[in-house]
Design a protein around this motif. Structure first.
Motif, PDB file in Angstrom:
ATOM      1  N   GLU A 119       5.591  58.334 107.456  1.00  0.00           N
ATOM      2  CA  GLU A 119       5.334  59.307 108.314  1.00  0.00           C
ATOM      3  C   GLU A 119       5.589  59.336 109.794  1.00  0.00           C
ATOM      4  O   GLU A 119       6.371  59.962 110.387  1.00  0.00           O
ATOM      5  N   MET A 120       5.039  58.107 110.115  1.00  0.00           N
ATOM      6  CA  MET A 120       5.283  57.885 111.789  1.00  0.00           C
ATOM      7  C   MET A 120       6.631  57.502 111.991  1.00  0.00           C
ATOM      8  O   MET A 120       7.059  57.799 113.029  1.00  0.00           O
ATOM      9  N   ALA A 121       7.333  57.012 111.190  1.00  0.00           N
ATOM     10  CA  ALA A 121       8.728  56.652 111.225  1.00  0.00           C
ATOM     11  C   ALA A 121       9.614  57.791 111.504  1.00  0.00           C
ATOM     12  O   ALA A 121      10.536  57.911 112.515  1.00  0.00           O
ATOM     13  N   ARG A 122       9.055  58.948 110.528  1.00  0.00           N
ATOM     14  CA  ARG A 122      10.170  59.940 110.759  1.00  0.00           C
ATOM     15  C   ARG A 122       9.636  60.977 111.968  1.00  0.00           C
ATOM     16  O   ARG A 122      10.417  61.445 112.592  1.00  0.00           O
ATOM     17  N   LEU A 123       8.683  60.765 112.450  1.00  0.00           N
ATOM     18  CA  LEU A 123       7.987  61.234 113.902  1.00  0.00           C
ATOM     19  C   LEU A 123       8.778  60.844 114.868  1.00  0.00           C
ATOM     20  O   LEU A 123       9.363  61.413 115.808  1.00  0.00           O
ATOM     21  N   ILE A 124       8.837  59.474 114.746  1.00  0.00           N
ATOM     22  CA  ILE A 124       9.436  58.736 116.017  1.00  0.00           C
ATOM     23  C   ILE A 124      11.048  58.970 116.037  1.00  0.00           C
ATOM     24  O   ILE A 124      11.582  59.126 117.045  1.00  0.00           O
ATOM     25  N   ASP A 125      11.590  59.069 114.806  1.00  0.00           N
ATOM     26  CA  ASP A 125      13.025  59.356 114.429  1.00  0.00           C
ATOM     27  C   ASP A 125      13.358  60.818 115.242  1.00  0.00           C
ATOM     28  O   ASP A 125      14.307  60.957 115.837  1.00  0.00           O
ATOM     29  N   ALA A 126      12.512  61.623 114.937  1.00  0.00           N
ATOM     30  CA  ALA A 126      12.544  63.145 115.232  1.00  0.00           C
ATOM     31  C   ALA A 126      12.390  63.278 116.852  1.00  0.00           C
ATOM     32  O   ALA A 126      12.971  64.097 117.563  1.00  0.00           O
ATOM     33  N   HIS A 127      11.295  62.512 117.489  1.00  0.00           N
ATOM     34  CA  HIS A 127      10.960  62.962 118.713  1.00  0.00           C
ATOM     35  C   HIS A 127      10.971  61.793 119.636  1.00  0.00           C
ATOM     36  O   HIS A 127      10.926  61.848 121.041  1.00  0.00           O
ATOM     37  N   GLY A 128      11.039  60.521 119.509  1.00  0.00           N
ATOM     38  CA  GLY A 128      11.182  59.450 120.452  1.00  0.00           C
ATOM     39  C   GLY A 128      12.699  59.206 121.016  1.00  0.00           C
ATOM     40  O   GLY A 128      13.451  59.586 120.140  1.00  0.00           O
ATOM     41  N   ARG A 129      12.468  58.564 122.009  1.00  0.00           N
ATOM     42  CA  ARG A 129      13.632  58.435 122.546  1.00  0.00           C
ATOM     43  C   ARG A 129      14.513  57.217 122.003  1.00  0.00           C
ATOM     44  O   ARG A 129      13.985  56.499 121.569  1.00  0.00           O
TER      45      ARG A 129
END
Length: 345
Positions: free
Chosen positions: A92-102
């Protein structure tokens, strides 16, 4: 990367995330905490206390904290993202990073187990993902205590993979020693050996220092480590030395009489008397544990190499039973876990 103006996101403001992020914020680094609502609210209201065994007792004031439960707000501006969630939340954190991280942000896994960095890499193709390891124990203050406090309850440091110049220097601050290592896979397997004790603390309900001081518990840990070392040898894995002792000597030292163990393993026993394991806390709160990433990793490797793991399988089964029952740590005695191992000399 050495510039202190770099923004660091703590992707998972739990015990490790609060301690690491608190040390970085106290050193003047720009830190954004991503966490659950209750922790975020506590930091916003009363700040964050950071203490350790070395006598430091510091506080980040509320106005100096950037804390949110909004992943977009925490991740979008980060140059470095430190992933500190439990293993079960890695996907789930990977999905959030993919969606919102630079896309150019450096992602560092500061998680237990040996597979989380690989999981992040698989989900974040094209991004720089480094393995890391926290070798110390952190205790978060009880719910409702103000200010929220993250206490480093044992000695140790943070180790991160090489590959990004200046990253270790950026993260290495007062109270948080950080070392770049080229052998992170070996470091992860070395730390896993001692993390096998997390389950025994959870099953016993004892504080970590008290549990480790009792040979009846240590012989069970020694049996687990023996099995893990056999599986690693069969797979060609050489675990790194983490706590001062060569991994091959750990089972022998753990089986020593209490008085001799106390003399030879002072660093291992340099633990806050209140500290327990995160797995104990998970059972207490009715949350999933990391048993599949710890004993489970040993069992999977052993099955690949054809080596037996009765001690690890028994301990894993008991933790899964406690998870299912949701009654908290069961308070077992050593002979209730593996009586034959408890009688070994």
């Amino acid at each position: 990367m050495a510039s202190e103006a770099r923004t660091i996101a703590i992707a998972g403001a739990g015990s490790i995330g609060c301690y690491v992020g608190g040390c970085l914020a106290l050193a003047g680094r720009e830190v954004a905490f991503l966490g659950r609502g209750s922790i975020v609210e506590a930091m916003r209201e009363s700040g964050l206390g950071v203490s350790d065994l070395d006598g430091r007792n510091r506080r980040v004031e509320p106005q100096a904290i950037s804390a949110t439960d909004d992943p977009a707000a925490a991740l979008c501006g980060a140059d470095v993202i430190l992933v500190t969630v439990k293993s079960g939340a890695t996907g789930e954190m990977a999905r959030l990073i993919d969606a919102h991280g630079r896309p150019d942000a450096v992602v560092v896994s500061l998680q237990n187990g040996v597979d989380n960095a690989d999981r992040l890499r698989a989900a974040l193709a094209g991004r720089r993902v480094l393995a890391g390891m926290v070798t110390f124990n952190v205790v978060l203050s009880p719910d409702g205590e103000a200010p929220l406090r993250a206490h480093r309850a044992s000695q140790g440091e943070v180790m991160i993979d090489t590959g990004v110049d200046g990253l270790a220097d950026l993260l290495d601050v007062d109270g948080l020693a950080v070392e770049a290592r080229a052998d992170m896979k070996a470091v992860q397997w070395g730390k896993l050996l001692m993390n096998l004790n997390n389950a025994l603390v959870a099953l016993s309900g004892l504080p970590l220092a008290r549990q480790l001081a009792d040979r009846s518990w240590r012989v069970i840990l020694a049996a687990e480590i023996d099995e893990a070392l056999a599986a690693m040898r069969a797979a060609g894995i050489a675990p790194a030395r983490i706590i001062g002792l060569p991994p091959a000597l750990l089972p022998k030292v753990l089986r020593l009489p209490d008085w001799l163990f106390g003399l030879l393993a002072r660093r291992m026993l340099a633990i806050d008397p209140r500290a327990r394991s995160s797995m104990w806390d998970d059972l207490k709160r009715g949350r999933p544990t990391e048993i599949d990433e710890l004993q489970g990793a040993v069992i999977r490797l052993a099955r690949q190499t054809g080596t037996p793991t009765p001690a690890n399988e028994r301990v894993a089964a008991l933790v899964r039973q406690a998870e299912a029952e949701k009654r908290g740590p069961p308070g077992l005695m050593p002979d209730e876990i593996i009586s034959s191992l408890a009688r070994k000399s």
